[in-house]
Design an enzyme around this catalytic site. Structure first.
Site, PDB file in Angstrom:
ATOM      1  N   GLU A 263       6.557 -11.274  11.450  1.00 59.34           N
ATOM      2  CA  GLU A 263       6.406 -10.111  10.571  1.00 59.34           C
ATOM      3  C   GLU A 263       4.916  -9.856  10.458  1.00 59.34           C
ATOM      4  O   GLU A 263       4.190 -10.603   9.798  1.00 59.34           O
ATOM      5  CB  GLU A 263       7.054 -10.387   9.211  1.00 59.34           C
ATOM      6  CG  GLU A 263       7.259  -9.132   8.378  1.00 59.34           C
ATOM      7  CD  GLU A 263       6.060  -8.826   7.511  1.00 59.34           C
ATOM      8  OE1 GLU A 263       5.306  -7.901   7.874  1.00 59.34           O
ATOM      9  OE2 GLU A 263       5.874  -9.493   6.491  1.00 59.34           O
ATOM     10  N   CYS A 297       1.772  -5.604   3.261  1.00 56.40           N
ATOM     11  CA  CYS A 297       1.919  -5.019   4.589  1.00 56.40           C
ATOM     12  C   CYS A 297       2.722  -3.730   4.596  1.00 56.40           C
ATOM     13  O   CYS A 297       2.547  -2.892   5.477  1.00 56.40           O
ATOM     14  CB  CYS A 297       2.523  -6.040   5.546  1.00 56.40           C
ATOM     15  SG  CYS A 297       4.080  -6.739   4.962  1.00 56.40           S
TER      16      CYS A 297
END
Length: 497
Positions: A263, A297
């Site tokens: 990720e 993020c």
């Protein structure tokens, strides 16, 4: 194995956690409070051989753990959640001190970590166990002379590496589904804020996690992480962090074909259509500034705004930005704290300066760093007149920086949103929900949120393009931390009469 009665910083600094025991290291390094620049505590500096020892401990523990009934694993997960929740008030100050998050948010961080253990325990309980595995998807009936079974088997030993933002949530998001599926874990927190994870080792002991099922190693440099992801005994790497580091890890696993869950970076676009609720859009965009100072993020760092509502939206964003209070995270009036380090602050400030030199206009005009001489504070930035090719628009900044672009029609909005190498999370705000759905389907990202900036933990989370490989959350995480195995057997025909 016995539970520890001591807790907090003293326990956290005692040593790394391998095979159910604290292992002392010869060296340590300081963990710095981003708010004061004072030393919070000393974190152990693990050696390469100690990392290999942790992997060996996980290898020894994993077969026995995989052989335990799913219901027993679920019970351990629930015990971990209870033990973590019981330490909520003691952990909160440590979390705030080493991460710089708002003190008011620290207990919520603990609650969210607790919910991860509870959720995966519930998921595990609801699935059908099969021998040495779990059936997540049933096998359809086949021809009359065959029968089959499809099950998820443990991958083995998982090397899990989390970033500096929300370390406790990151740990729970990796450890809980990994051990739920019968894996053993060697976990490495980010070097900036590892103390809460070393304290978490006591949670594992209190909850009765078998020795070696969860191991925790720390280090200030790259050696610990590189040793961990390349160790021969590691079957899977679960990494959350920068795209550059993720690409290096991806390459390192090619020879062994180990499983990867990566990720990585994001550059979220929030499309504001002409009919959008501007109050809701401003609240969502404002999280780039107020939610952990933009260090997440999935942040909507690119506002792609219809030209008819551009000026009104910008006016509202300016008012919000100027109302923010930058300061001590322990002050209830503060809504924008520091970033994690001086290096991160410098990177953010240089990125904004570069954007201005490249033609963008910075319109908030707040006092740099909130007028503070100590602490890693960054003033929120609102950049207008941005072009799609600007580095500030293309690169993940990981700070309180919002870039604004304009568009004329939906096709142009989609083109702008998709015009980066990233594809993690995008957003669409519009009163016309059917049209927003159609736009969402055209966006190249792992997640699209419509008229909200709050995700759901049962939805898949992960990215397309350079935002990563694989999916977290819910059943999707259980599948990511396991291998699918199908077994087909031919039935013996009945003997002729």
């Amino acid at each position: 194995m016995k539970a520890k009665d001591d807790w907090g910083l003293e326990a956290a600094t005692r040593g790394i956690f391998i095979g159910g025991s604290r292992i002392l290291t010869d060296d340590s390094y300081p963990v710095i409070d981003p708010t004061t620049e004072d030393v919070v505590g000393q974190a152990p500096e693990a050696t390469a051989s100690q990392v290999e020892q942790a992997v060996a401990a996980a290898q020894d523990a994993q077969p026995g753990w995989a052989a335990t009934a799913p219901a027993e694993r679920a019970g351990i997960l629930r015990a971990m959640g209870r033990a973590l929740g019981a330490r909520r008030e003691q952990l909160a100050p440590l979390i705030a001190a080493e991460t710089g998050c708002l003190l008011s948010a620290a207990p919520v961080i603990v609650d969210r970590a607790v919910s991860r253990f509870e959720r995966f325990a519930d998921l595990l309980t609801g699935l059908r166990p099969v021998e040495h595995g779990i059936e997540i998807r049933a096998t359809p009936a086949g021809p009359s002379l065959t029968s089959g079974q499809t099950a998820r088997r443990p991958v083995g030993v998982v090397a899990a590496i989390a970033p500096f933002n929300f370390p406790l949530i990151g740990a729970a998001s990796k450890i809980a589904p990994a051990i739920a599926m019968g894996n053993a874990v060697v976990f490495k927190p980010a070097p900036q804020d590892p103390l809460e994870l070393l304290a978490f080792a006591s949670i594992c002991e209190e909850a009765g996690v078998p020795d070696g099922v969860v191991n925790i190693v720390t280090g200030s440099g790259v050696e610990v992480g590189r040793t961990l992801v390349s160790a021969p005994g590691v079957d899977m790497v679960s990494f959350t962090g920068s795209t550059a580091a993720g690409a290096e890890i991806y390459r390192s696993g090619a020879d062994s074909m180990r499983r990867m869950l990566l990720e990585l970076g994001g550059k979220g676009a929030l499309i504001v259509r002409r009919d959008a609720d501007l109050d809701a859009a401003v609240e969502a965009l404002g999280r780039v500034w107020t939610y952990y100072s933009g260090q997440w993020c999935a942040a909507p760092t690119r506002a792609i705004v219809h030209r008819d509502v551009h000026d009104e939206l910008v006016d509202r964003l300016i008012r919000l930005g100027r109302s923010l209070r930058i300061g001590d995270p322990s002050d209830p009036a503060t809504n924008l704290g520091p970033v994690i380090s001086d290096a991160q602050r410098t990177r953010i400030e240089q990125s904004v300066a570069g954007a201005v030199a490249d033609g963008a206009e910075e319109v908030l005009g707040l006092e740099p760093r909130g007028g503070r001489s100590r602490g890693y504070f960054v003033s929120p930035s609102l950049l207008l007149g941005c072009r799609p090719d600007m580095p500030i628009v293309q690169n993940e900044i990981f700070g309180p920086v919002l870039s604004v672009l304009t568009y004329g029609d939906d096709d142009e909005a989609v083109e702008l949103a998709n015009a980066t190498r990233f594809g993690l999370t995008n957003y669409v705000f519009s009163a016309d929900v059917p049209t927003a759905w159609e736009l969402a389907r055209r966006l190249r990202s792992g997640s699209v949120l419509i008229n909200t900036a709050t995700p759901r933990d049962d939805m898949p989370f992960g990215g397309m393009g350079m935002s990563g490989v694989g999916r977290d959350n819910g059943v999707f995480a259980l599948e990511s931390y396991s291998e699918a195995q199908g077994i087909l057997v031919a039935s013996t025909p009945a003997p002729a009469a």
